[in-house]
Write a protein that holds these residues in place. Sequence first.
Motif, PDB file in Angstrom:
ATOM      1  N   SER A 132       0.485  -1.498  -0.239  1.00  0.00           N
ATOM      2  CA  SER A 132      -0.014   0.295   0.212  1.00  0.00           C
ATOM      3  C   SER A 132       1.050   1.381  -0.069  1.00  0.00           C
ATOM      4  O   SER A 132       0.512   2.431  -0.583  1.00  0.00           O
ATOM      5  N   LEU A 133       1.865   1.094   1.134  1.00  0.00           N
ATOM      6  CA  LEU A 133       2.707   2.515   0.623  1.00  0.00           C
ATOM      7  C   LEU A 133       3.597   2.540   0.219  1.00  0.00           C
ATOM      8  O   LEU A 133       3.797   3.301  -0.344  1.00  0.00           O
ATOM      9  N   ALA A 134       4.300   1.586  -1.014  1.00  0.00           N
ATOM     10  CA  ALA A 134       5.203   1.667  -1.916  1.00  0.00           C
ATOM     11  C   ALA A 134       4.000   1.774  -3.340  1.00  0.00           C
ATOM     12  O   ALA A 134       4.517   2.970  -4.197  1.00  0.00           O
ATOM     13  N   GLU A 135       2.941   1.641  -3.295  1.00  0.00           N
ATOM     14  CA  GLU A 135       1.394   1.487  -4.602  1.00  0.00           C
ATOM     15  C   GLU A 135       1.106   3.371  -4.591  1.00  0.00           C
ATOM     16  O   GLU A 135       1.316   3.765  -5.423  1.00  0.00           O
ATOM     17  N   ALA A 136       0.847   4.225  -3.278  1.00  0.00           N
ATOM     18  CA  ALA A 136       0.772   4.850  -2.816  1.00  0.00           C
ATOM     19  C   ALA A 136       2.076   5.734  -3.739  1.00  0.00           C
ATOM     20  O   ALA A 136       1.802   6.726  -4.426  1.00  0.00           O
ATOM     21  N   ALA A 137       2.980   5.641  -3.623  1.00  0.00           N
ATOM     22  CA  ALA A 137       4.247   6.107  -4.237  1.00  0.00           C
ATOM     23  C   ALA A 137       4.192   6.759  -5.543  1.00  0.00           C
ATOM     24  O   ALA A 137       4.852   7.898  -6.310  1.00  0.00           O
ATOM     25  N   ILE A 138       3.968   5.411  -6.116  1.00  0.00           N
ATOM     26  CA  ILE A 138       4.307   4.984  -7.719  1.00  0.00           C
ATOM     27  C   ILE A 138       3.059   5.477  -8.000  1.00  0.00           C
ATOM     28  O   ILE A 138       2.830   6.066  -8.948  1.00  0.00           O
ATOM     29  N   CYS A 139       2.081   5.698  -7.489  1.00  0.00           N
ATOM     30  CA  CYS A 139       1.196   6.712  -8.578  1.00  0.00           C
ATOM     31  C   CYS A 139       0.983   8.082  -8.268  1.00  0.00           C
ATOM     32  O   CYS A 139       0.628   8.796  -9.144  1.00  0.00           O
ATOM     33  N   LEU A 140       1.897   8.540  -6.863  1.00  0.00           N
ATOM     34  CA  LEU A 140       2.058  10.345  -6.691  1.00  0.00           C
ATOM     35  C   LEU A 140       2.951  10.127  -8.174  1.00  0.00           C
ATOM     36  O   LEU A 140       2.283  11.061  -8.689  1.00  0.00           O
ATOM     37  N   VAL A 141       3.767   9.157  -8.592  1.00  0.00           N
ATOM     38  CA  VAL A 141       4.590   9.752  -9.684  1.00  0.00           C
ATOM     39  C   VAL A 141       4.034   9.642 -10.917  1.00  0.00           C
ATOM     40  O   VAL A 141       3.966  10.472 -12.158  1.00  0.00           O
ATOM     41  N   ALA A 142       3.214   8.603 -10.901  1.00  0.00           N
ATOM     42  CA  ALA A 142       1.956   8.238 -12.189  1.00  0.00           C
ATOM     43  C   ALA A 142       1.070   9.179 -12.614  1.00  0.00           C
ATOM     44  O   ALA A 142       0.987   9.553 -13.932  1.00  0.00           O
ATOM     45  N   VAL A 143       0.563   9.435 -12.100  1.00  0.00           N
ATOM     46  CA  VAL A 143      -0.790  11.477 -12.336  1.00  0.00           C
ATOM     47  C   VAL A 143       0.280  12.695 -11.971  1.00  0.00           C
ATOM     48  O   VAL A 143      -0.579  13.156 -12.794  1.00  0.00           O
ATOM     49  N   VAL A 144       1.032  12.294 -11.819  1.00  0.00           N
ATOM     50  CA  VAL A 144       2.030  13.760 -11.533  1.00  0.00           C
ATOM     51  C   VAL A 144       2.509  13.902 -12.990  1.00  0.00           C
ATOM     52  O   VAL A 144       2.609  15.337 -13.915  1.00  0.00           O
ATOM     53  N   GLY A 145       3.342  12.114 -13.529  1.00  0.00           N
ATOM     54  CA  GLY A 145       3.231  12.407 -15.075  1.00  0.00           C
ATOM     55  C   GLY A 145       2.219  12.617 -15.510  1.00  0.00           C
ATOM     56  O   GLY A 145       2.427  12.805 -17.021  1.00  0.00           O
ATOM     57  N   TYR A 146       0.802  12.247 -15.246  1.00  0.00           N
ATOM     58  CA  TYR A 146      -0.138  12.775 -16.687  1.00  0.00           C
ATOM     59  C   TYR A 146      -0.715  13.995 -16.555  1.00  0.00           C
ATOM     60  O   TYR A 146      -1.294  14.560 -17.373  1.00  0.00           O
ATOM     61  N   ALA A 147      -0.224  14.588 -15.709  1.00  0.00           N
ATOM     62  CA  ALA A 147      -0.578  16.201 -15.796  1.00  0.00           C
ATOM     63  C   ALA A 147       0.264  16.551 -16.449  1.00  0.00           C
ATOM     64  O   ALA A 147       0.146  17.795 -16.941  1.00  0.00           O
ATOM     65  N   LEU A 148       1.883  16.277 -16.565  1.00  0.00           N
ATOM     66  CA  LEU A 148       2.964  16.908 -16.771  1.00  0.00           C
ATOM     67  C   LEU A 148       2.391  16.716 -18.363  1.00  0.00           C
ATOM     68  O   LEU A 148       3.444  16.904 -19.508  1.00  0.00           O
ATOM     69  N   SER A 149       1.683  15.365 -19.032  1.00  0.00           N
ATOM     70  CA  SER A 149       2.274  14.691 -20.585  1.00  0.00           C
ATOM     71  C   SER A 149       1.360  15.774 -22.038  1.00  0.00           C
ATOM     72  O   SER A 149       1.262  15.373 -22.374  1.00  0.00           O
ATOM     73  N   GLY A 150       0.304  16.369 -20.656  1.00  0.00           N
ATOM     74  CA  GLY A 150      -0.535  16.978 -21.853  1.00  0.00           C
ATOM     75  C   GLY A 150      -1.791  16.937 -22.008  1.00  0.00           C
ATOM     76  O   GLY A 150      -2.697  17.192 -22.691  1.00  0.00           O
ATOM     77  N   ALA A 151      -2.151  15.382 -21.255  1.00  0.00           N
ATOM     78  CA  ALA A 151      -3.417  14.304 -21.666  1.00  0.00           C
ATOM     79  C   ALA A 151      -4.256  15.346 -20.576  1.00  0.00           C
ATOM     80  O   ALA A 151      -4.155  16.075 -19.695  1.00  0.00           O
ATOM     81  N   ALA A 152      -5.311  15.676 -20.827  1.00  0.00           N
ATOM     82  CA  ALA A 152      -6.692  16.381 -20.087  1.00  0.00           C
ATOM     83  C   ALA A 152      -7.611  15.281 -19.947  1.00  0.00           C
ATOM     84  O   ALA A 152      -8.854  14.606 -20.216  1.00  0.00           O
ATOM     85  N   PRO A 153      -7.134  14.102 -18.927  1.00  0.00           N
ATOM     86  CA  PRO A 153      -8.165  13.033 -18.323  1.00  0.00           C
ATOM     87  C   PRO A 153      -9.019  13.752 -17.202  1.00  0.00           C
ATOM     88  O   PRO A 153      -9.835  15.050 -17.168  1.00  0.00           O
ATOM     89  N   ASP A 154     -10.661  13.027 -17.777  1.00  0.00           N
ATOM     90  CA  ASP A 154     -11.676  13.343 -17.245  1.00  0.00           C
ATOM     91  C   ASP A 154     -11.685  12.684 -15.793  1.00  0.00           C
ATOM     92  O   ASP A 154     -11.929  11.236 -15.369  1.00  0.00           O
ATOM     93  N   LEU A 155     -12.165  13.487 -14.806  1.00  0.00           N
ATOM     94  CA  LEU A 155     -12.126  13.666 -13.687  1.00  0.00           C
ATOM     95  C   LEU A 155     -13.301  13.111 -12.543  1.00  0.00           C
ATOM     96  O   LEU A 155     -13.180  13.092 -11.490  1.00  0.00           O
ATOM     97  N   ALA A 156     -14.063  13.278 -13.451  1.00  0.00           N
ATOM     98  CA  ALA A 156     -15.318  12.880 -13.427  1.00  0.00           C
ATOM     99  C   ALA A 156     -15.527  11.717 -12.215  1.00  0.00           C
ATOM    100  O   ALA A 156     -16.545  11.799 -11.102  1.00  0.00           O
ATOM    101  N   LEU A 157     -15.329  10.428 -12.309  1.00  0.00           N
ATOM    102  CA  LEU A 157     -15.023   9.237 -11.657  1.00  0.00           C
ATOM    103  C   LEU A 157     -14.235   9.505 -10.482  1.00  0.00           C
ATOM    104  O   LEU A 157     -14.803   8.706  -9.431  1.00  0.00           O
ATOM    105  N   ALA A 158     -13.521  10.828 -10.212  1.00  0.00           N
ATOM    106  CA  ALA A 158     -12.913  10.336  -9.036  1.00  0.00           C
ATOM    107  C   ALA A 158     -13.583  10.519  -7.859  1.00  0.00           C
ATOM    108  O   ALA A 158     -13.216  10.138  -6.753  1.00  0.00           O
ATOM    109  N   PRO A 159     -14.355  12.063  -7.025  1.00  0.00           N
ATOM    110  CA  PRO A 159     -15.082  11.472  -6.200  1.00  0.00           C
ATOM    111  C   PRO A 159     -15.759  10.296  -6.145  1.00  0.00           C
ATOM    112  O   PRO A 159     -16.209   9.895  -4.206  1.00  0.00           O
ATOM    113  N   TYR A 160     -16.357   9.648  -6.555  1.00  0.00           N
ATOM    114  CA  TYR A 160     -16.897   8.766  -6.130  1.00  0.00           C
ATOM    115  C   TYR A 160     -16.242   6.766  -6.341  1.00  0.00           C
ATOM    116  O   TYR A 160     -16.429   6.587  -5.004  1.00  0.00           O
TER     117      TYR A 160
END
Length: 241
Positions: A173-201
């Motif tokens: 769980s700890l390691a996966e959280a760190a990997i997800c942080l890197v991945a989320v930042v990577g998507y943000a910097l990639s220029g893609a525009a993800p749809d976050l409508a599902l995120a709150p749910y």
Amino acid sequence: MIHIVLLAFLCELVDSTLGMGYGTTLTPLLLLLGYSPLQVVPVVLLSDLVTGVAAAFFHHRLGNSDFRLGSQDLKVGLVFAGSGAVAAVAAIVLAVKVPEFWLTLYIGAMVTLIRVRILLMGNRQISFSWPRIIGIGLLAAFNKGLSGGGYGPLVTGGQLLSGQARNAVGITSLAEAAICLVAVVGYALSGAAPDLALAPYLLFGALLSTPVSAMIVRELPLREFRRFVGAATPSPWACSC
């Protein structure tokens, strides 16, 4: 969207209890519901980031894992996180360029390969080694960044086969959280525009399950815990999409 909250709760309950199953199960289910990979993967990663931190906290709080400074569990978790950062970024670069058909096909193929590999290992114990930990971290993080899932089966299963016990779930769980942080930042910097409508749910449903999972792990006999982890490893048909 109640069904999305329920799916997130159930998938995270399994993930935070057995160290696998959130992205690996939730991603193909959301794809089957008609969402595209780029609608699904970023929000699964984001929710997994938040719930990974929460799960690691509760596993530490209840004594399943030890994340105090200098502890073995913290060292293994940091090695998994560090070795996987580059792999996750590389996977994101591919994810935003690969056609949707091939990305979806990859998700199904990797889940199948994970299942076959763990089944072939059976009950054979593999001695602990840092090179193996780094290799597992690289492969698992690459798959996580590309598909949103598949991290837990490799990391948790690999730890159990290396002699780890309940602490494997908190470390994952700890390691996966760190990997997800890197991945989320990577998507943000990639220029893609993800749809976050599902995120709150996804966040709401998944967060509800983390304290329940930690309590289950604490109370479950080790032999039964290992048995459940083996049974929870994704089946070859888990991603027939």
